[in-house]
Each structure stands twice: as C-alpha cells, then as structure tokens.
Design a protein around this motif. Structure first.
Motif, mmCIF file in Angstrom:
data_model
loop_
_atom_site.group_PDB
_atom_site.id
_atom_site.type_symbol
_atom_site.label_atom_id
_atom_site.label_comp_id
_atom_site.label_asym_id
_atom_site.label_seq_id
_atom_site.Cartn_x
_atom_site.Cartn_y
_atom_site.Cartn_z
ATOM 1 N N ARG A 1 0.785 -1.764 0.364
ATOM 2 C CA ARG A 1 -0.088 -0.294 0.332
ATOM 3 C C ARG A 1 0.450 1.332 0.093
ATOM 4 N NH1 ARG A 1 -2.849 -3.348 3.832
ATOM 5 N NH2 ARG A 1 -2.286 -1.225 5.461
ATOM 6 N N ALA A 2 2.044 0.990 1.076
ATOM 7 C CA ALA A 2 2.785 2.238 0.490
ATOM 8 C C ALA A 2 3.286 2.565 -0.471
ATOM 9 C CB ALA A 2 4.216 2.139 1.860
ATOM 10 N N ALA A 3 3.778 1.774 -1.426
ATOM 11 C CA ALA A 3 3.992 1.655 -2.445
ATOM 12 C C ALA A 3 3.202 2.474 -3.616
ATOM 13 C CB ALA A 3 4.491 0.918 -3.183
ATOM 14 N N ALA A 4 2.023 2.636 -3.707
ATOM 15 C CA ALA A 4 1.185 3.018 -4.602
ATOM 16 C C ALA A 4 1.486 4.752 -4.583
ATOM 17 C CB ALA A 4 -0.475 3.115 -3.988
ATOM 18 N N PRO A 5 1.941 5.557 -3.459
ATOM 19 C CA PRO A 5 1.980 7.180 -4.837
ATOM 20 C C PRO A 5 3.114 6.889 -5.833
ATOM 21 C CG PRO A 5 2.270 6.532 -1.521
ATOM 22 C CD PRO A 5 2.016 5.437 -2.971
ATOM 23 N N ALA A 6 4.295 5.822 -5.501
ATOM 24 C CA ALA A 6 5.534 5.778 -7.068
ATOM 25 C C ALA A 6 4.746 4.655 -8.263
ATOM 26 C CB ALA A 6 6.301 4.906 -6.437
ATOM 27 N N PHE A 7 3.657 4.665 -7.875
ATOM 28 C CA PHE A 7 2.569 4.547 -9.542
ATOM 29 C C PHE A 7 2.920 4.698 -10.529
ATOM 30 C CE2 PHE A 7 0.049 0.648 -6.880
ATOM 31 C CZ PHE A 7 1.154 -0.221 -6.372
ATOM 32 N N PRO A 8 2.504 5.850 -10.366
ATOM 33 C CA PRO A 8 2.788 7.094 -11.362
ATOM 34 C C PRO A 8 3.327 7.029 -12.533
ATOM 35 C CG PRO A 8 0.997 8.106 -9.993
ATOM 36 C CD PRO A 8 1.613 6.603 -8.861
ATOM 37 N N ALA B 1 7.976 2.896 -17.580
ATOM 38 C CA ALA B 1 8.014 1.383 -17.670
ATOM 39 C C ALA B 1 7.046 1.776 -18.691
ATOM 40 C CB ALA B 1 7.011 1.243 -16.953
ATOM 41 N N VAL B 2 6.601 2.234 -19.083
ATOM 42 C CA VAL B 2 5.483 2.520 -20.770
ATOM 43 C C VAL B 2 6.340 3.414 -21.500
ATOM 44 C CG1 VAL B 2 3.669 3.572 -21.695
ATOM 45 C CG2 VAL B 2 3.332 2.971 -19.831
ATOM 46 N N ALA B 3 7.060 4.176 -21.508
ATOM 47 C CA ALA B 3 8.066 4.859 -22.209
ATOM 48 C C ALA B 3 9.263 4.046 -22.559
ATOM 49 C CB ALA B 3 9.086 6.326 -21.279
ATOM 50 N N PHE B 4 9.632 2.779 -21.517
ATOM 51 C CA PHE B 4 10.992 1.721 -22.402
ATOM 52 C C PHE B 4 10.220 1.019 -23.221
ATOM 53 C CE2 PHE B 4 12.059 -2.422 -21.482
ATOM 54 C CZ PHE B 4 13.135 -2.812 -22.283
ATOM 55 N N GLY B 5 9.225 0.294 -22.807
ATOM 56 C CA GLY B 5 8.544 -0.503 -23.369
ATOM 57 C C GLY B 5 8.385 -0.057 -24.527
ATOM 58 N N ILE C 1 15.399 -4.439 -5.135
ATOM 59 C CA ILE C 1 15.024 -2.750 -4.888
ATOM 60 C C ILE C 1 15.433 -1.883 -5.645
ATOM 61 C CG2 ILE C 1 17.667 -3.036 -4.432
ATOM 62 C CD1 ILE C 1 15.309 -2.050 -1.860
ATOM 63 N N THR C 2 14.146 -0.944 -5.325
ATOM 64 C CA THR C 2 14.850 -0.053 -6.581
ATOM 65 C C THR C 2 14.637 1.374 -5.122
ATOM 66 O OG1 THR C 2 12.381 0.260 -5.986
ATOM 67 C CG2 THR C 2 12.917 -1.306 -8.433
ATOM 68 N N GLU C 3 15.251 2.493 -6.171
ATOM 69 C CA GLU C 3 14.999 3.989 -5.504
ATOM 70 C C GLU C 3 13.987 4.332 -4.898
ATOM 71 O OE1 GLU C 3 16.209 3.626 -8.507
ATOM 72 O OE2 GLU C 3 18.336 4.407 -8.472
ATOM 73 N N ALA C 4 13.170 3.436 -5.805
ATOM 74 C CA ALA C 4 11.452 3.941 -5.245
ATOM 75 C C ALA C 4 10.978 2.640 -3.824
ATOM 76 C CB ALA C 4 10.387 3.577 -5.763
ATOM 77 N N VAL D 1 8.389 -5.729 -4.637
ATOM 78 C CA VAL D 1 7.292 -6.621 -5.818
ATOM 79 C C VAL D 1 5.632 -5.960 -5.736
ATOM 80 C CG1 VAL D 1 5.015 -8.649 -5.578
ATOM 81 C CG2 VAL D 1 7.550 -9.454 -3.921
ATOM 82 N N ILE D 2 4.894 -5.312 -5.573
ATOM 83 C CA ILE D 2 4.426 -4.441 -5.997
ATOM 84 C C ILE D 2 4.643 -3.777 -7.048
ATOM 85 C CG2 ILE D 2 3.766 -2.506 -4.558
ATOM 86 C CD1 ILE D 2 0.644 -4.518 -6.543
ATOM 87 N N LEU D 3 5.929 -3.403 -6.720
ATOM 88 C CA LEU D 3 6.442 -1.889 -7.995
ATOM 89 C C LEU D 3 6.861 -2.443 -9.160
ATOM 90 C CD1 LEU D 3 8.454 0.271 -5.486
ATOM 91 C CD2 LEU D 3 6.498 0.877 -7.207
ATOM 92 N N TRP D 4 7.209 -4.142 -8.846
ATOM 93 C CA TRP D 4 7.868 -5.124 -9.823
ATOM 94 C C TRP D 4 6.242 -5.555 -10.803
ATOM 95 C CZ3 TRP D 4 6.180 -9.870 -11.572
ATOM 96 C CH2 TRP D 4 7.287 -10.842 -12.423
ATOM 97 N N ILE D 5 5.406 -6.168 -10.264
ATOM 98 C CA ILE D 5 4.106 -5.974 -10.927
ATOM 99 C C ILE D 5 4.017 -4.819 -11.852
ATOM 100 C CG2 ILE D 5 1.881 -6.774 -10.892
ATOM 101 C CD1 ILE D 5 2.856 -8.301 -8.061
#
Length: 236
Positions: free
Chosen positions: A22-29, A35-39, A121-124, A148-152
């Motif tokens: 849940r705490a990772a949600a602010p990093a989603f945008p 990731a979209v830019a990379f794809g 592990i990522t910066e976020a 895990v959630i950021l990887w997904i």
C-alpha cells in the motif's frame, strides 16, 4: 507485534507485506510512465515482446534498460555484448550503496528472502523501506511488499508501452523522453536534508555534464558517481 515496533530486532509478517504494498502506491504514476516509455522505445527499436518482457522481468532496472536500448544491436558481437554488460553494471552499481544501507535491517534474514528483497530493490522501494526503518519500523515484510508490487506494476506497464509503441511514432512529441530525468529528480525530494548534504549531488551532476560534453561514450556515468562519492567523503 506492531509494524512500528520499538524492538530493535527485525521480523517478517504478511501484515507488513500488505503495508509495504500500500505504501508503494504513490510511486505508481512515475513507475508506470517510466515503464511505458521503455516499452514504447523498445518496440520502436525492433525488440520482440519476449525480449522486452525478459529485460523488464530479469534486468528490472529502468535506467539500465533505457541505456541498453541505445546500445542494442540486431547482430551481436563480443564487443557489443561486453559494452552493454559493462554499461549496465556501471549504471546499476548505485545498488551496491543501496544494499549496504539495508545491511543492518536484513543481515539476519534468510538468504532466499534476502536475495529476493535485493533483486527487487529500486530507488522507490528503498525510500519506502528506509523511511519506515528510520521511523522505528523493523518489519522486513514492508520492504518486500513494496518491492513485489512495484515489480508487478513495472511488468504490466512495460507490456502496455510495447503495444502502444505502434501508436506513438515519435515519443519526444509527447515528452516521453523526459520521463527518466523527471522520475529521478523527484526521487531526490525525500532525500533532501539541507544544502550541505546535497553538495555531492551538485558535484556529481556537474562532473557528469562536463564529462559528457568532452568525452564520447558512457564514461560520464562513472565520472559523476566517483566525483559525488569523493565529494561526500570530503564533506563528511
């Protein structure tokens, strides 16, 4: 045991895992746009969907993935393979420092869970975990849940970007080429602790900029990193 336990001994719980997710949600945008830019860029570079998914799933390092695209060749030689491996290792060397800061928290964890935590592990995720740890939290599940959630999210957004690549003839038109510098600039905000501790950032940035202007290749990454480390040591 509370997620914000005063006990100095680390522990793992699924409650902490859910909290981290849940705490990772602010990093989603930021993650999604990156990731979209990379794809999108990978699709336009001619990579297959399997290659794009493989890079995102196993390399899983946005900056290295973007840099790798610049070197990507349709016909590989030992020289190009060595170049992409070296550049990826240099760009990802920052993870050595992130991992070192987590050692007091993870040192008594099982090897398998440590390996998974450090792979994800990522910066976020690191910012989420270290902020929680510095506030007194010791549940390692928080770090793993965020990872895990950021990887997904990264995998899903990469696939979306790949299929969107055919619809975006020129990413620069939509500013997608700015996603990476904006993302990493925003990541500096929670790390701000005053002008003096930020001086190594300035030194690293200036040295990288000057090196990039004077020398070809990717030496500016190494030069900036070393300059920042040396500046930080001198200041301390």
């Amino acid at each position: 045991m509370s997620l914000m336990s005063s006990s100095p001994r680390p522990f793992f719980s699924m409650a902490g895992f859910r909290y981290g997710a849940r705490a990772a949600a602010p990093a989603f945008p930021g993650f999604i746009m990156f990731a979209v830019a990379f794809g999108t860029a990978a699709a336009q570079k001619g990579l297959s969907l399997a290659e794009v998914i493989g890079l995102s799933a196993f390399l899983y390092a946005g900056a290295s993935q973007m840099v790798g695209l610049e070197i990507w060749q349709k016909v590989w030689t030992p020289t190009t393979i060595f170049t992409i491996v070296t550049v990826t290792a240099v760009v990802n060397s920052r993870m050595i420092l992130l991992g070192a800061t987590l050692q007091p928290w993870l040192r008594n964890e099982p090897i398998a869970r440590n390996a998974l935590n450090l792979f994800l592990i990522t910066e976020a995720g690191w910012l989420i975990g270290t902020r929680y740890y510095n506030e007194g939290g010791r549940d390692v599940g928080v770090l793993l849940g965020a990872g895990v959630i950021l990887w997904i999210v990264w995998q899903i957004a990469t696939i979306v970007g790949f299929f969107a690549g055919a619809l975006v003839p020129e990413p620069k038109t939509f500013g997608l080429d700015l996603v990476m510098p904006i993302f990493f600039s925003i990541m500096l905000v929670p790390l701000w602790k005053g002008a003096r501790p930020a001086l190594p950032w300035l030194v690293a940035g200036l040295v990288s900029f000057i090196t990039h202007a004077l020398l070809p290749g990717y030496g500016y990454i190494v030069a900036g990193a070393l300059a920042g480390v040396i500046a930080g040591m001198l200041i301390e």
